[in-house]
Design a protein around this motif. Structure first.
Motif, PDB file in Angstrom:
ATOM      1  N   ILE A 124      30.340 -53.835  28.156  1.00 56.41           N
ATOM      2  CA  ILE A 124      29.794 -52.539  28.570  1.00 56.41           C
ATOM      3  C   ILE A 124      30.663 -51.455  27.943  1.00 56.41           C
ATOM      4  CG2 ILE A 124      29.312 -50.995  30.503  1.00 56.41           C
ATOM      5  CD1 ILE A 124      28.923 -53.493  32.231  1.00 56.41           C
ATOM      6  N   ILE A 125      30.007 -50.515  27.251  1.00 57.22           N
ATOM      7  CA  ILE A 125      30.690 -49.395  26.600  1.00 57.22           C
ATOM      8  C   ILE A 125      30.291 -48.132  27.345  1.00 57.22           C
ATOM      9  CG2 ILE A 125      30.898 -48.073  24.460  1.00 57.22           C
ATOM     10  CD1 ILE A 125      30.058 -50.711  22.992  1.00 57.22           C
ATOM     11  N   LEU A 126      31.281 -47.340  27.766  1.00 56.17           N
ATOM     12  CA  LEU A 126      31.033 -46.107  28.509  1.00 56.17           C
ATOM     13  C   LEU A 126      31.793 -44.959  27.860  1.00 56.17           C
ATOM     14  CD1 LEU A 126      31.781 -47.800  31.891  1.00 56.17           C
ATOM     15  CD2 LEU A 126      29.542 -46.893  31.309  1.00 56.17           C
ATOM     16  N   ALA A 127      31.162 -43.787  27.768  1.00 58.01           N
ATOM     17  CA  ALA A 127      31.828 -42.590  27.251  1.00 58.01           C
ATOM     18  C   ALA A 127      30.963 -41.374  27.551  1.00 58.01           C
ATOM     19  CB  ALA A 127      32.068 -42.690  25.749  1.00 58.01           C
ATOM     20  N   ASP A 128      31.601 -40.197  27.589  1.00 62.43           N
ATOM     21  CA  ASP A 128      30.827 -38.964  27.755  1.00 62.43           C
ATOM     22  C   ASP A 128      29.956 -38.708  26.530  1.00 62.43           C
ATOM     23  OD1 ASP A 128      31.822 -38.509  30.266  1.00 62.43           O
ATOM     24  OD2 ASP A 128      33.316 -37.045  29.626  1.00 62.43           O
ATOM     25  N   GLU A 129      30.508 -39.011  25.344  1.00 61.25           N
ATOM     26  CA  GLU A 129      29.770 -38.815  24.091  1.00 61.25           C
ATOM     27  C   GLU A 129      30.045 -39.992  23.174  1.00 61.25           C
ATOM     28  OE1 GLU A 129      30.577 -35.983  20.404  1.00 61.25           O
ATOM     29  OE2 GLU A 129      29.703 -34.862  22.080  1.00 61.25           O
ATOM     30  N   ILE A 130      28.997 -40.466  22.488  1.00 58.87           N
ATOM     31  CA  ILE A 130      29.141 -41.553  21.515  1.00 58.87           C
ATOM     32  C   ILE A 130      28.473 -41.132  20.215  1.00 58.87           C
ATOM     33  CG2 ILE A 130      28.540 -43.932  20.937  1.00 58.87           C
ATOM     34  CD1 ILE A 130      28.700 -44.621  23.894  1.00 58.87           C
ATOM     35  N   THR A 187      34.073 -40.674  22.873  1.00 60.03           N
ATOM     36  CA  THR A 187      34.856 -39.480  23.159  1.00 60.03           C
ATOM     37  C   THR A 187      34.827 -39.178  24.652  1.00 60.03           C
ATOM     38  OG1 THR A 187      34.200 -38.604  21.001  1.00 60.03           O
ATOM     39  CG2 THR A 187      35.192 -37.056  22.534  1.00 60.03           C
ATOM     40  N   ASP A 188      35.979 -38.862  25.213  1.00 64.16           N
ATOM     41  CA  ASP A 188      36.160 -38.422  26.602  1.00 64.16           C
ATOM     42  C   ASP A 188      35.772 -39.498  27.614  1.00 64.16           C
ATOM     43  OD1 ASP A 188      37.086 -35.952  25.718  1.00 64.16           O
ATOM     44  OD2 ASP A 188      35.076 -35.073  25.728  1.00 64.16           O
ATOM     45  N   ASP A 189      36.744 -39.849  28.434  1.00 68.31           N
ATOM     46  CA  ASP A 189      36.578 -40.845  29.496  1.00 68.31           C
ATOM     47  C   ASP A 189      35.897 -42.099  28.960  1.00 68.31           C
ATOM     48  OD1 ASP A 189      36.917 -41.869  32.021  1.00 68.31           O
ATOM     49  OD2 ASP A 189      35.018 -41.068  32.774  1.00 68.31           O
ATOM     50  N   SER A 190      36.446 -42.644  27.890  1.00 69.46           N
ATOM     51  CA  SER A 190      35.858 -43.783  27.188  1.00 69.46           C
ATOM     52  C   SER A 190      36.406 -45.095  27.738  1.00 69.46           C
ATOM     53  CB  SER A 190      36.183 -43.695  25.695  1.00 69.46           C
ATOM     54  OG  SER A 190      35.772 -42.447  25.178  1.00 69.46           O
ATOM     55  N   ARG A 191      35.522 -46.079  27.859  1.00 68.31           N
ATOM     56  CA  ARG A 191      35.913 -47.395  28.353  1.00 68.31           C
ATOM     57  C   ARG A 191      35.088 -48.473  27.676  1.00 68.31           C
ATOM     58  NH1 ARG A 191      34.468 -46.318  34.212  1.00 68.31           N
ATOM     59  NH2 ARG A 191      33.592 -44.461  33.294  1.00 68.31           N
ATOM     60  N   ILE A 192      35.740 -49.600  27.451  1.00 72.78           N
ATOM     61  CA  ILE A 192      35.062 -50.799  26.990  1.00 72.78           C
ATOM     62  C   ILE A 192      35.464 -51.908  27.950  1.00 72.78           C
ATOM     63  CG2 ILE A 192      34.754 -52.454  25.116  1.00 72.78           C
ATOM     64  CD1 ILE A 192      35.651 -50.221  23.184  1.00 72.78           C
ATOM     65  N   ASN A 193      34.490 -52.511  28.608  1.00 65.26           N
ATOM     66  CA  ASN A 193      34.743 -53.572  29.572  1.00 65.26           C
ATOM     67  C   ASN A 193      34.117 -54.864  29.089  1.00 65.26           C
ATOM     68  OD1 ASN A 193      35.967 -51.718  31.388  1.00 65.26           O
ATOM     69  ND2 ASN A 193      33.954 -51.126  32.136  1.00 65.26           N
ATOM     70  N   PRO A 224      34.500 -59.398  29.878  1.00 62.91           N
ATOM     71  CA  PRO A 224      35.034 -60.328  30.872  1.00 62.91           C
ATOM     72  C   PRO A 224      36.531 -60.589  30.671  1.00 62.91           C
ATOM     73  CG  PRO A 224      32.952 -61.130  30.019  1.00 62.91           C
ATOM     74  CD  PRO A 224      33.333 -59.932  29.191  1.00 62.91           C
ATOM     75  N   GLY A 225      37.316 -60.281  31.689  1.00 61.06           N
ATOM     76  CA  GLY A 225      38.753 -60.544  31.655  1.00 61.06           C
ATOM     77  C   GLY A 225      39.582 -59.544  30.883  1.00 61.06           C
ATOM     78  N   LYS A 226      38.971 -58.497  30.317  1.00 63.67           N
ATOM     79  CA  LYS A 226      39.751 -57.513  29.572  1.00 63.67           C
ATOM     80  C   LYS A 226      39.007 -56.193  29.513  1.00 63.67           C
ATOM     81  CE  LYS A 226      38.031 -59.480  25.292  1.00 63.67           C
ATOM     82  NZ  LYS A 226      38.349 -60.129  24.048  1.00 63.67           N
ATOM     83  N   GLY A 227      39.738 -55.156  29.117  1.00 59.82           N
ATOM     84  CA  GLY A 227      39.127 -53.839  29.012  1.00 59.82           C
ATOM     85  C   GLY A 227      40.018 -52.896  28.226  1.00 59.82           C
ATOM     86  N   LEU A 228      39.448 -51.751  27.897  1.00 58.51           N
ATOM     87  CA  LEU A 228      40.156 -50.736  27.122  1.00 58.51           C
ATOM     88  C   LEU A 228      39.699 -49.380  27.622  1.00 58.51           C
ATOM     89  CD1 LEU A 228      41.959 -50.173  24.584  1.00 58.51           C
ATOM     90  CD2 LEU A 228      39.853 -50.252  23.239  1.00 58.51           C
TER      91      LEU A 228
END
Length: 167
Positions: free
Chosen positions: A129-135, A147-153, A155-159
């Protein structure tokens, strides 16, 4: 029925405003153009030097390997580019994207489309799952910038970070 080149518009009712080079299409509206099909309840077609349309209400747009649903859509027919707005969902065989605004244009690259999203975006792939305010995704370089509040989730890891680039 309105036709221009390979594009055909079907509608229950059409009003032509000659002074503005504009058609207002009402009822069940359907656009068919080679690999694209667009359905909506209301559509404005502007037949100016650059033809484009504005579709409103219950948008269902299939183009090549994508299905886009949204509240409203501006689409430039000859450039095969558009801006989808309001509760945007874009599905492909690989992923599903949800966002507030989705600006896209056709390319000759890997996926066939480059895009910019805004207003918070979530892309769900099979195990990520990729999350961000802007992609921003550049199809020629195959680089996705979050860009801004970015996350990559996964299984078992994230960024997490303010700016993340994926290739």
């Amino acid at each position: 029925v309105l036709q221009r080149g390979s594009m055909t518009l079907y509608t229950d009712k059409a009003i032509h405003y000659l002074d503005r080079q504009e058609y207002q299409l009402l009822g069940t509206v359907k656009l068919v153009d080679e690999t694209d099909t667009l359905l909506s309840k209301t559509m404005f077609f502007y037949n100016d030097s650059i033809s484009y349309l504005k579709a409103l209400e219950d948008i269902f747009f299939t183009r090549k390997n994508q299905i886009i649903t949204c509240d409203s859509l501006l689409f430039w027919t000859e450039q095969d580019s558009g801006l989808a707005m309001g509760s945007v969902i874009m599905k492909t065989d690989r992923d599903t994207m949800r966002t507030a605004a989705f600006n896209f244009w056709e390319t000759e690259g890997y996926r066939g489309t480059s895009f910019i999203t805004s207003g918070g975006t979530e892309i769900t792939e099979s195990d990520r799952i990729i999350l961000a305010d802007e992609i921003t995704y550049d199809d020629e370089t195959q680089i996705m910038s979050l860009t801004d509040d970015s996350r990559i989730n996964e299984p078992g890891k994230g960024l997490r970070g303010d700016r993340i680039s994926i290739q």
